[in-house]
Design a protein around this motif. Structure first.
Motif, PDB file in Angstrom:
ATOM      1  N   SER A  99       0.570  -1.497  -0.234  1.00  0.00           N
ATOM      2  CA  SER A  99      -0.267  -0.144  -0.407  1.00  0.00           C
ATOM      3  C   SER A  99       1.120   0.823  -0.189  1.00  0.00           C
ATOM      4  O   SER A  99       0.456   2.140  -0.569  1.00  0.00           O
ATOM      5  N   ILE A 100       1.911   1.505   0.513  1.00  0.00           N
ATOM      6  CA  ILE A 100       2.831   2.287   1.086  1.00  0.00           C
ATOM      7  C   ILE A 100       3.968   2.358  -0.433  1.00  0.00           C
ATOM      8  O   ILE A 100       4.002   3.488  -0.265  1.00  0.00           O
ATOM      9  N   LEU A 101       4.198   1.299  -0.891  1.00  0.00           N
ATOM     10  CA  LEU A 101       5.673   2.044  -2.053  1.00  0.00           C
ATOM     11  C   LEU A 101       5.141   2.682  -2.802  1.00  0.00           C
ATOM     12  O   LEU A 101       6.019   3.540  -2.975  1.00  0.00           O
ATOM     13  N   PRO A 102       3.973   2.553  -3.288  1.00  0.00           N
ATOM     14  CA  PRO A 102       3.724   3.762  -4.334  1.00  0.00           C
ATOM     15  C   PRO A 102       4.130   4.597  -4.449  1.00  0.00           C
ATOM     16  O   PRO A 102       4.362   5.515  -5.096  1.00  0.00           O
ATOM     17  N   LEU A 103       4.397   5.251  -3.183  1.00  0.00           N
ATOM     18  CA  LEU A 103       4.120   6.987  -2.842  1.00  0.00           C
ATOM     19  C   LEU A 103       5.352   7.264  -2.814  1.00  0.00           C
ATOM     20  O   LEU A 103       6.045   7.998  -2.460  1.00  0.00           O
ATOM     21  N   THR A 104       6.417   5.827  -2.230  1.00  0.00           N
ATOM     22  CA  THR A 104       7.763   6.594  -2.798  1.00  0.00           C
ATOM     23  C   THR A 104       8.966   7.034  -4.113  1.00  0.00           C
ATOM     24  O   THR A 104       9.295   7.746  -4.273  1.00  0.00           O
ATOM     25  N   ASN A 105       7.623   6.834  -4.768  1.00  0.00           N
ATOM     26  CA  ASN A 105       7.905   7.045  -6.089  1.00  0.00           C
ATOM     27  C   ASN A 105       7.724   8.693  -6.387  1.00  0.00           C
ATOM     28  O   ASN A 105       9.283   9.534  -6.583  1.00  0.00           O
ATOM     29  N   ALA A 106       7.542   9.532  -5.281  1.00  0.00           N
ATOM     30  CA  ALA A 106       6.774  10.852  -5.575  1.00  0.00           C
ATOM     31  C   ALA A 106       7.593  11.554  -3.966  1.00  0.00           C
ATOM     32  O   ALA A 106       8.005  12.728  -3.340  1.00  0.00           O
ATOM     33  N   CYS A 107       7.952  11.207  -2.873  1.00  0.00           N
ATOM     34  CA  CYS A 107       8.870  11.917  -1.883  1.00  0.00           C
ATOM     35  C   CYS A 107       9.961  10.711  -1.536  1.00  0.00           C
ATOM     36  O   CYS A 107      10.108   9.519  -2.315  1.00  0.00           O
ATOM     37  N   ASP A 108      10.738  11.030  -0.629  1.00  0.00           N
ATOM     38  CA  ASP A 108      11.246  10.683  -0.073  1.00  0.00           C
ATOM     39  C   ASP A 108      11.128   9.726   1.630  1.00  0.00           C
ATOM     40  O   ASP A 108      12.013   9.141   1.830  1.00  0.00           O
ATOM     41  N   ILE A 109      10.341  10.028   2.090  1.00  0.00           N
ATOM     42  CA  ILE A 109      10.055   9.226   3.292  1.00  0.00           C
ATOM     43  C   ILE A 109       8.638   9.593   3.286  1.00  0.00           C
ATOM     44  O   ILE A 109       7.957  10.549   2.904  1.00  0.00           O
ATOM     45  N   VAL A 110       8.178   8.559   3.301  1.00  0.00           N
ATOM     46  CA  VAL A 110       6.593   8.082   3.693  1.00  0.00           C
ATOM     47  C   VAL A 110       6.104   7.326   4.942  1.00  0.00           C
ATOM     48  O   VAL A 110       7.022   6.397   5.194  1.00  0.00           O
ATOM     49  N   GLU A 111       4.971   8.428   5.914  1.00  0.00           N
ATOM     50  CA  GLU A 111       4.550   7.625   7.057  1.00  0.00           C
ATOM     51  C   GLU A 111       3.083   6.610   6.814  1.00  0.00           C
ATOM     52  O   GLU A 111       2.229   7.969   6.297  1.00  0.00           O
ATOM     53  N   ASN A 159       7.213   3.427  11.454  1.00  0.00           N
ATOM     54  CA  ASN A 159       5.997   3.733  10.402  1.00  0.00           C
ATOM     55  C   ASN A 159       6.726   4.221   9.894  1.00  0.00           C
ATOM     56  O   ASN A 159       5.601   5.204   9.520  1.00  0.00           O
ATOM     57  N   LYS A 160       7.788   4.364   8.937  1.00  0.00           N
ATOM     58  CA  LYS A 160       8.053   4.737   8.228  1.00  0.00           C
ATOM     59  C   LYS A 160       8.879   4.347   7.000  1.00  0.00           C
ATOM     60  O   LYS A 160       9.745   3.432   7.430  1.00  0.00           O
ATOM     61  N   ILE A 161       8.699   4.613   5.668  1.00  0.00           N
ATOM     62  CA  ILE A 161       9.234   4.127   4.726  1.00  0.00           C
ATOM     63  C   ILE A 161      10.307   5.162   4.034  1.00  0.00           C
ATOM     64  O   ILE A 161      10.104   6.241   4.536  1.00  0.00           O
ATOM     65  N   TYR A 162      12.236   4.464   4.010  1.00  0.00           N
ATOM     66  CA  TYR A 162      12.858   6.261   3.823  1.00  0.00           C
ATOM     67  C   TYR A 162      13.299   5.416   2.598  1.00  0.00           C
ATOM     68  O   TYR A 162      14.275   4.235   2.201  1.00  0.00           O
ATOM     69  N   LYS A 163      14.217   6.490   1.587  1.00  0.00           N
ATOM     70  CA  LYS A 163      15.208   6.481   0.944  1.00  0.00           C
ATOM     71  C   LYS A 163      15.981   5.665   1.000  1.00  0.00           C
ATOM     72  O   LYS A 163      16.683   6.620   2.058  1.00  0.00           O
ATOM     73  N   THR A 164      16.831   5.526   0.971  1.00  0.00           N
ATOM     74  CA  THR A 164      18.021   4.211   1.164  1.00  0.00           C
ATOM     75  C   THR A 164      19.223   5.855   1.166  1.00  0.00           C
ATOM     76  O   THR A 164      20.306   6.046   1.935  1.00  0.00           O
ATOM     77  N   THR A 165      19.450   6.661   0.400  1.00  0.00           N
ATOM     78  CA  THR A 165      19.573   7.783   0.139  1.00  0.00           C
ATOM     79  C   THR A 165      20.343   8.845   1.057  1.00  0.00           C
ATOM     80  O   THR A 165      21.146   9.612   1.541  1.00  0.00           O
ATOM     81  N   LEU A 166      19.011   8.923   2.276  1.00  0.00           N
ATOM     82  CA  LEU A 166      18.861   9.570   2.994  1.00  0.00           C
ATOM     83  C   LEU A 166      20.141   9.271   4.252  1.00  0.00           C
ATOM     84  O   LEU A 166      21.020  10.253   4.965  1.00  0.00           O
TER      85      LEU A 166
END
Length: 319
Positions: free
Chosen positions: A119-131, A173-180
């Motif tokens: 449910s959450i990972l599609p948002l990572t295309n537009a965001c660096d962190i998703v909560e 409760n967050k997914i982060y772009k690894t480069t951060l």
């Protein structure tokens, strides 16, 4: 390709690829009773392009063996065994070997709703962190659901202050772009490490997403730091917020830090660290009690507020 093994009741995966999209880091220490539930909830995720890194932080029980058993059940799982260094050090060990485009963390006494990552990972295309939503203190009288609207924030200060992100800095409760995480690690030897690390990641992020989908179950633990925090632990928390308020601060956030400062003084007697700031007591989001505190703070200052708070609590404890 998804396969099933008759010896196990969950999917087994053919892993003929090296690069995984999502790295799930799970620190493991003295969690025999909950480890299987935790890992099972990750293995069963409907999103499957992931690696699961179990970091045995020198656990003295059966956890190291349990981690190895899980690694034989699913080739997406790998284990790290290290000497005990605490939660931050275990997370850092996982970060050092993670290969995914994105990072997330799961504490080994917690678990996830099965469709959370899908449910959450599609948002990572537009965001660096998703909560995403989290059930706090699940299984206790204090349990409460923290949910979010579906939004994307490019103004990081607005997200931190107006959305009061400082009240839910949880890493899990967050997914982060690894480069951060380049040049950023959790502070070893500190507690409330999320409050220290999350603002550093926010400063490198361009967009933060919040989602109404997915669910993390943050389970109640009588020995957990949030429940058992004393003076030293709260001092770590205070120092993290004092550092962050130099970048982002408004009256509501200041009052949040003032409460921590008063608790630290009551438990340790340490001198005031929070600088004085004149507060508008009628600012939005302050409760009636907080408005009264703001007025009193403006009159007597931080140090006397700490002293008064301690005296009031001592008086209450006598009756």
């Amino acid at each position: 390709m998804q396969k099933y093994n008759k010896n196990f009741d969950f999917p087994l995966f053919s892993c003929n690829f090296v690069h995984m999209k999502l790295s799930v880091i799970v620190p493991v220490y003295k969690v025999e009773a909950t480890l299987d539930r935790c890992v099972d909830s990750i293995v069963r995720q409907t999103f499957t392009d992931l690696e699961i890194i179990l970091v045995d932080d020198g656990s003295p029980d059966r956890c190291p063996q349990m981690c190895e058993i899980w690694a034989t059940k699913d080739c997406r799982i790998r284990t790290i065994h290290k000497t005990n260094g605490g939660l931050s050090d275990a997370r850092n060990a996982g970060l050092d070997v993670a290969t995914g485009d994105y990072i997330t963390f799961v504490d080994s006494d917690d678990y996830l709703q099965t469709d959370t990552y899908e449910s959450i990972l599609p948002l990572t295309n537009a965001c660096d962190i998703v909560e995403f939503p989290i059930y706090r203190f699940y299984g206790s009288e204090k349990q409460s659901l923290l949910s979010f609207q579906d939004n994307i924030y490019s103004d990081i200060a607005f997200y931190w202050l107006k959305q009061e992100a400082y009240r839910h800095t949880y890493a899990c409760n967050k997914i982060y772009k690894t480069t951060l995480f380049e040049n950023i690690r959790f502070p070893k030897g500190h507690v409330f490490e999320d409050a220290y690390t999350f603002p550093l990641l926010l400063q490198k992020a361009n967009r933060i997403g919040t989602s109404s989908y997915g669910l993390y179950f943050y389970c109640h633990n009588d020995s957990g730091i949030t429940i058992s925090a004393q003076g030293k632990e709260l001092t770590d928390l205070l120092n993290s917020h004092l550092k962050t308020m130099r970048i982002w601060c408004d009256d509501t956030y200041y009052m949040h830090i003032l409460n921590i400062q008063m608790d630290v003084y009551e438990m340790t007697g340490l001198a005031q660290q929070l600088p004085f700031r004149c507060i508008n007591p009628f600012v939005k989001n302050l409760s009636i009690v907080q408005r009264f505190k703001a007025i009193l703070h403006n009159i007597v200052g931080v140090r006397r507020m700490c002293i008064l708070n301690k005296i009031i609590h001592q008086w209450k404890n006598k009756f």
